[in-house]
Design a protein around this motif. Structure first.
Motif, PDB file in Angstrom:
ATOM      1  N   VAL A 110       0.897  -1.189   0.128  1.00  0.00           N
ATOM      2  CA  VAL A 110       0.048   0.015  -0.211  1.00  0.00           C
ATOM      3  C   VAL A 110       0.897   1.264   0.022  1.00  0.00           C
ATOM      4  O   VAL A 110       0.395   2.439  -0.469  1.00  0.00           O
ATOM      5  CB  VAL A 110      -1.025  -0.082   1.362  1.00  0.00           C
ATOM      6  N   ALA A 111       2.049   1.109   0.538  1.00  0.00           N
ATOM      7  CA  ALA A 111       2.695   2.450   0.792  1.00  0.00           C
ATOM      8  C   ALA A 111       3.443   2.704  -0.596  1.00  0.00           C
ATOM      9  O   ALA A 111       4.367   3.833  -0.786  1.00  0.00           O
ATOM     10  CB  ALA A 111       3.916   2.005   1.629  1.00  0.00           C
ATOM     11  N   VAL A 112       3.765   1.644  -1.478  1.00  0.00           N
ATOM     12  CA  VAL A 112       4.518   1.880  -2.872  1.00  0.00           C
ATOM     13  C   VAL A 112       3.760   1.769  -4.045  1.00  0.00           C
ATOM     14  O   VAL A 112       4.106   2.099  -5.111  1.00  0.00           O
ATOM     15  CB  VAL A 112       5.399   0.857  -2.912  1.00  0.00           C
ATOM     16  N   SER A 113       2.479   1.391  -4.084  1.00  0.00           N
ATOM     17  CA  SER A 113       1.540   0.882  -4.957  1.00  0.00           C
ATOM     18  C   SER A 113       1.385   2.079  -6.008  1.00  0.00           C
ATOM     19  O   SER A 113       1.430   1.954  -7.117  1.00  0.00           O
ATOM     20  CB  SER A 113       0.355   0.462  -4.660  1.00  0.00           C
ATOM     21  N   GLU A 114       0.918   3.533  -5.443  1.00  0.00           N
ATOM     22  CA  GLU A 114       1.056   4.745  -6.204  1.00  0.00           C
ATOM     23  C   GLU A 114       2.040   4.966  -6.886  1.00  0.00           C
ATOM     24  O   GLU A 114       2.068   5.415  -8.172  1.00  0.00           O
ATOM     25  CB  GLU A 114       0.670   5.836  -5.042  1.00  0.00           C
ATOM     26  N   ARG A 115       3.386   4.777  -6.329  1.00  0.00           N
ATOM     27  CA  ARG A 115       4.567   5.095  -7.276  1.00  0.00           C
ATOM     28  C   ARG A 115       4.743   3.988  -8.462  1.00  0.00           C
ATOM     29  O   ARG A 115       5.036   4.324  -9.370  1.00  0.00           O
ATOM     30  CB  ARG A 115       5.981   4.957  -6.059  1.00  0.00           C
ATOM     31  N   TRP A 116       4.272   2.787  -8.043  1.00  0.00           N
ATOM     32  CA  TRP A 116       4.473   1.748  -9.157  1.00  0.00           C
ATOM     33  C   TRP A 116       3.584   2.370 -10.177  1.00  0.00           C
ATOM     34  O   TRP A 116       4.128   2.152 -11.406  1.00  0.00           O
ATOM     35  CB  TRP A 116       4.131   0.413  -8.782  1.00  0.00           C
ATOM     36  N   LYS A 117       2.305   2.588  -9.892  1.00  0.00           N
ATOM     37  CA  LYS A 117       1.497   3.031 -10.879  1.00  0.00           C
ATOM     38  C   LYS A 117       1.885   4.335 -11.689  1.00  0.00           C
ATOM     39  O   LYS A 117       1.731   4.306 -13.100  1.00  0.00           O
ATOM     40  CB  LYS A 117       0.070   3.344 -10.173  1.00  0.00           C
ATOM     41  N   GLU A 118       2.505   5.255 -11.134  1.00  0.00           N
ATOM     42  CA  GLU A 118       3.033   6.346 -11.738  1.00  0.00           C
ATOM     43  C   GLU A 118       4.128   5.876 -12.662  1.00  0.00           C
ATOM     44  O   GLU A 118       4.324   6.519 -13.970  1.00  0.00           O
ATOM     45  CB  GLU A 118       3.699   7.363 -10.711  1.00  0.00           C
ATOM     46  N   VAL A 119       5.029   5.128 -12.168  1.00  0.00           N
ATOM     47  CA  VAL A 119       6.286   4.837 -13.070  1.00  0.00           C
ATOM     48  C   VAL A 119       5.700   3.992 -14.284  1.00  0.00           C
ATOM     49  O   VAL A 119       6.014   4.105 -15.539  1.00  0.00           O
ATOM     50  CB  VAL A 119       7.211   3.842 -12.265  1.00  0.00           C
ATOM     51  N   ARG A 120       4.476   3.142 -14.140  1.00  0.00           N
ATOM     52  CA  ARG A 120       4.147   2.264 -15.162  1.00  0.00           C
ATOM     53  C   ARG A 120       3.349   3.315 -16.549  1.00  0.00           C
ATOM     54  O   ARG A 120       3.425   3.177 -17.537  1.00  0.00           O
ATOM     55  CB  ARG A 120       2.932   1.418 -14.720  1.00  0.00           C
ATOM     56  N   LYS A 121       2.386   4.353 -15.881  1.00  0.00           N
ATOM     57  CA  LYS A 121       1.824   5.221 -16.661  1.00  0.00           C
ATOM     58  C   LYS A 121       2.929   6.113 -17.453  1.00  0.00           C
ATOM     59  O   LYS A 121       2.582   6.748 -18.453  1.00  0.00           O
ATOM     60  CB  LYS A 121       0.746   6.086 -15.903  1.00  0.00           C
ATOM     61  N   MET A 122       4.139   6.295 -16.797  1.00  0.00           N
ATOM     62  CA  MET A 122       5.197   7.191 -17.649  1.00  0.00           C
ATOM     63  C   MET A 122       6.082   6.363 -18.758  1.00  0.00           C
ATOM     64  O   MET A 122       6.672   7.054 -19.505  1.00  0.00           O
ATOM     65  CB  MET A 122       6.164   7.959 -16.526  1.00  0.00           C
ATOM     66  N   SER A 123       5.871   5.211 -18.648  1.00  0.00           N
ATOM     67  CA  SER A 123       6.736   4.253 -19.361  1.00  0.00           C
ATOM     68  C   SER A 123       6.254   4.451 -20.905  1.00  0.00           C
ATOM     69  O   SER A 123       5.173   4.782 -21.252  1.00  0.00           O
ATOM     70  CB  SER A 123       6.442   2.721 -19.259  1.00  0.00           C
TER      71      SER A 123
END
Length: 345
Positions: free
Chosen positions: A136-149
């Protein structure tokens, strides 16, 4: 692991019941903050003390942060135990559907979350609990990285979609990591004079056996075959319009029923409660456009308010039970509704 089903608590213990969340982490946090069990500082800390929190299922589908919600609840579960409180989840029809491999209602973003979570798990090896609690603490960061790919094409990326389906199948198939996580939870939970389930309990469910249903669903989700348990999908709990997780008998709008039908439903409900030794039942599953409400002399509480953005995006509401008195908490400013305060003797 045994699933909880019958609990006896001091009547003075505060119980909070939360309905369907459907992958909406923001609304889930809002509901828990409003209930006074989650800190509002963004640290996801349990502040409920000895409160008992019960979530009524349908965390999955219709939203993109399902695993993040499961992560948050597991973290709060651990924190609550350390503070003398407790957190229980009850599986709903969307949990059982996903373990069956029925992904009809999965949000595009939820498939992406499964792909990310499966990759994220690689760093934890066999440390499942640590991996889940930390997500839960890192999921938003993973989401942002994915969408910037540069390879992110949203829902039109068919290769990404296929990866998401495969990842979800690995995680939720019977015996999979998230299926085993769901297997920790019951389909029916009885606390003192209250019974909690997703759709609704009927007399033949009680006769069949609460403990037996919970055990069968848990074993099925874990992919286990035991000599005294049917390894097939537990039909009475998870399949059919009158199963525990699908039943809507008690949640229909009474104005749509004839008087004799209302009396029939009330009779069935009273028989169920008498058989299980309870005074009232709390269910989710069917969104209530008027908010949390009780019917049939308040022997049934319907607490699914459709709060997820994937449903009605309604204002979060929760049910509070203290000293056998039930009331609806609707906002931080309006701590409870006088019209829905009911005492059970």
């Amino acid at each position: 692991m045994e699933t909880p089903q019958l609990l006896s608590l001091l009547l003075s213990r505060r119980i909070i019941a939360v309905g369907d969340l459907h992958g909406d982490l923001d609304q889930a946090r809002s509901a828990l903050e409003m209930a006074g069990v989650l800190s509002s500082d963004g640290q996801d800390l349990w502040i409920g003390g000895e409160t008992v929190l019960i979530q009524l299922g349908d965390i999955l589908d219709r939203g993109e942060d399902e695993i993040a919600i499961l992560s948050l609840l597991r973290s709060l579960d651990m924190q609550a135990k350390a503070k003398g409180g407790a957190l229980f989840q009850v599986n709903g029809n969307h949990e059982t559907m996903n373990v069956e491999g029925d992904f009809r209602y999965v949000d595009y973003g939820a498939f992406d979350e499964c792909t990310d979570f499966l990759e994220y798990m690689n760093d934890f090896k066999d440390e499942w609990e640590e991996a889940l609690v930390g997500w839960v603490a890192v999921s938003e960061r993973w989401k942002e990285v994915r969408k910037m790919s540069s390879s992110y094409w949203g829902p039109w990326n068919l290769v990404k979609r296929q990866k998401g389906v495969i990842a979800r199948s690995i995680l939720f198939r019977p015996g999979g990591p998230l299926a085993c996580e769901l297997a920790r939870h019951a389909v029916v939970l009885k606390v003192n004079d209250w019974v909690f389930c997703h759709g609704g309990l009927l007399p033949h469910h009680v006769i069949y056996g609460i403990e037996k249903m919970n055990k069968e669903v848990s074993c099925w989700m874990r992919g286990l075959i035991e000599s005294d348990v049917n390894p097939k999908i537990p039909f009475i709990a998870t399949r059919g319009y009158d199963s525990v997780v699908w039943n809507r008998l008690y949640s229909r709008d009474i104005s749509d029923l004839e008087d004799y039908q209302v009396n029939q439903v009330h009779s069935i409900l009273e028989e169920t409660l008498q058989t299980i030794g309870a005074k009232a039942m709390v269910v989710g599953h069917t969104p209530q456009t008027v908010g949390i409400n009780c019917k049939y002399n308040c022997s049934i509480w319907r607490i699914d308010v459709g709060m997820s953005r994937g449903v009605h995006n309604s204002r979060p509401e929760v049910l509070e039970i203290v000293d056998n008195k039930a009331r609806v908490i609707r906002s931080k400013q309006d701590n409870y509704s006088e019209l829905q305060a009911v005492e059970y003797t």
